[in-house]
Write a protein that holds these residues in place. Structure first.
Motif, short mmCIF file in Angstrom:
data_model
loop_
_atom_site.label_atom_id
_atom_site.label_comp_id
_atom_site.label_asym_id
_atom_site.label_seq_id
_atom_site.Cartn_x
_atom_site.Cartn_y
_atom_site.Cartn_z
N ALA A 1 -16.76 -2.26 -4.13
CA ALA A 1 -15.57 -1.44 -4.38
C ALA A 1 -14.46 -1.79 -3.39
O ALA A 1 -13.28 -1.87 -3.75
CB ALA A 1 -15.90 0.04 -4.30
N ALA A 2 -14.83 -2.02 -2.13
CA ALA A 2 -13.84 -2.39 -1.12
C ALA A 2 -13.23 -3.75 -1.43
O ALA A 2 -12.01 -3.95 -1.26
CB ALA A 2 -14.47 -2.39 0.27
N ALA A 3 -14.05 -4.68 -1.89
CA ALA A 3 -13.53 -6.01 -2.25
C ALA A 3 -12.57 -5.91 -3.43
O ALA A 3 -11.52 -6.56 -3.45
CB ALA A 3 -14.69 -6.95 -2.58
N TYR A 4 -12.92 -5.09 -4.41
CA TYR A 4 -12.03 -4.90 -5.56
C TYR A 4 -10.71 -4.28 -5.11
O TYR A 4 -9.63 -4.71 -5.53
CB TYR A 4 -12.69 -4.00 -6.62
N ALA A 5 -10.79 -3.28 -4.25
CA ALA A 5 -9.58 -2.61 -3.76
C ALA A 5 -8.70 -3.60 -3.00
O ALA A 5 -7.47 -3.58 -3.15
CB ALA A 5 -9.94 -1.43 -2.87
N GLU A 6 -9.30 -4.48 -2.22
CA GLU A 6 -8.52 -5.47 -1.47
C GLU A 6 -7.87 -6.48 -2.42
O GLU A 6 -6.72 -6.87 -2.23
CB GLU A 6 -9.44 -6.18 -0.46
N ARG A 7 -8.60 -6.90 -3.45
CA ARG A 7 -8.00 -7.81 -4.45
C ARG A 7 -6.83 -7.14 -5.15
O ARG A 7 -5.79 -7.75 -5.39
CB ARG A 7 -9.05 -8.25 -5.47
N ARG A 8 -7.02 -5.88 -5.51
CA ARG A 8 -5.96 -5.12 -6.18
C ARG A 8 -4.73 -4.99 -5.28
O ARG A 8 -3.60 -5.16 -5.71
CB ARG A 8 -6.49 -3.74 -6.59
N ARG A 9 -4.96 -4.69 -4.00
CA ARG A 9 -3.87 -4.56 -3.04
C ARG A 9 -3.10 -5.88 -2.93
O ARG A 9 -1.88 -5.92 -2.98
CB ARG A 9 -4.41 -4.17 -1.67
N GLY A 10 -3.84 -6.99 -2.82
CA GLY A 10 -3.21 -8.31 -2.75
C GLY A 10 -2.39 -8.62 -3.98
O GLY A 10 -1.28 -9.17 -3.90
N ALA A 11 -2.92 -8.26 -5.16
CA ALA A 11 -2.20 -8.52 -6.42
C ALA A 11 -0.93 -7.70 -6.50
O ALA A 11 0.13 -8.19 -6.93
CB ALA A 11 -3.11 -8.21 -7.61
N VAL A 12 -0.99 -6.43 -6.07
CA VAL A 12 0.20 -5.58 -6.11
C VAL A 12 1.26 -6.09 -5.14
O VAL A 12 2.44 -6.17 -5.48
CB VAL A 12 -0.17 -4.10 -5.83
N LEU A 13 0.85 -6.47 -3.93
CA LEU A 13 1.81 -7.00 -2.95
C LEU A 13 2.45 -8.28 -3.47
O LEU A 13 3.67 -8.48 -3.31
CB LEU A 13 1.13 -7.23 -1.61
N ALA A 14 1.66 -9.14 -4.09
CA ALA A 14 2.21 -10.38 -4.65
C ALA A 14 3.20 -10.08 -5.78
O ALA A 14 4.26 -10.72 -5.88
CB ALA A 14 1.08 -11.28 -5.17
#
Length: 199
Positions: free
Chosen positions: A76-89
């Protein structure tokens, strides 16, 4: 020996090492549910009978689920980090289109927006460019343009709690103020001031 009528709150169960899904799957419906009489909250108070919690903690299902919880949590933490990176990009890549208005029209809309927000009664002294305090009109114009650009906040969808939401909001605000300053150079100082204040 424990009192068999002692209850544990949802937060208390979580402190014992339970995850939300473990509570839902293994404990199910709370034994007592309602409003906390000591404080107002939208969330209902959920209490679980301590004896029932302890009984479930001794089962093989609890041991198995507890062993899997760290792996699920890291996934779940890895998914949240990927999501955060995608939103920032997406925020960095999104072109910000500021409406270009003639100076008098922008002033008129900014004053009207200020009136609609209820900051002043229409017709009160200081409700127009001639009666505004020094610098107020510039602040109102930036506020109006920032409101117009609020449609870009949909870029934040999917970020909740502490999963990079604050960082994404700061980045988006900075990009919006930079776009306003680029479109209206006379508003640059106010935009820079807001970027510095809202960091």
């Amino acid at each position: 020996m424990t009192d068999r009528t002692t209850y544990v709150s949802f937060a208390g169960v979580r402190r014992r090492g339970w995850t939300d899904s473990m509570v839902r799957d293994l404990l199910g419906t709370p034994d007592v549910q309602g409003r906390d009489p000591r404080r107002w909250s939208l969330a209902p108070l959920r209490l679980y009978l301590l004896a029932r919690v302890e009984t479930v903690e001794r089962t093989p299902e609890f041991a198995e689920t507890s062993a899997l919880a760290p792996a699920r949590s890291s996934a779940a933490a890895a998914y949240a980090e990927r999501r955060r990176g995608a939103v920032l990009a997406a925020i960095r890549a999104e072109p910000i289109e500021v409406p270009r208005l003639p100076g008098p029209e922008l002033e008129r809309r900014a004053v009207r927006h200020r009136q609609l927000l209820g900051a002043r009664r229409p017709g009160a002294p200081g409700d127009g460019p001639a009666g505004t305090p020094a610098g107020a009109l510039v602040r109102w114009q930036v506020t109006y343009l920032r409101h117009v650009l609020s449609r870009y906040e949909v870029l934040l969808d999917g970020l909740y709690g502490e999963t990079g939401r604050g960082e994404a909001e700061r980045l988006l605000r900075r990009r919006l103020y930079e776009a306003i300053a680029a479109a209206y150079p006379a508003l640059t100082d106010e935009c820079r001031r807001r970027i510095a204040v809202e960091r």
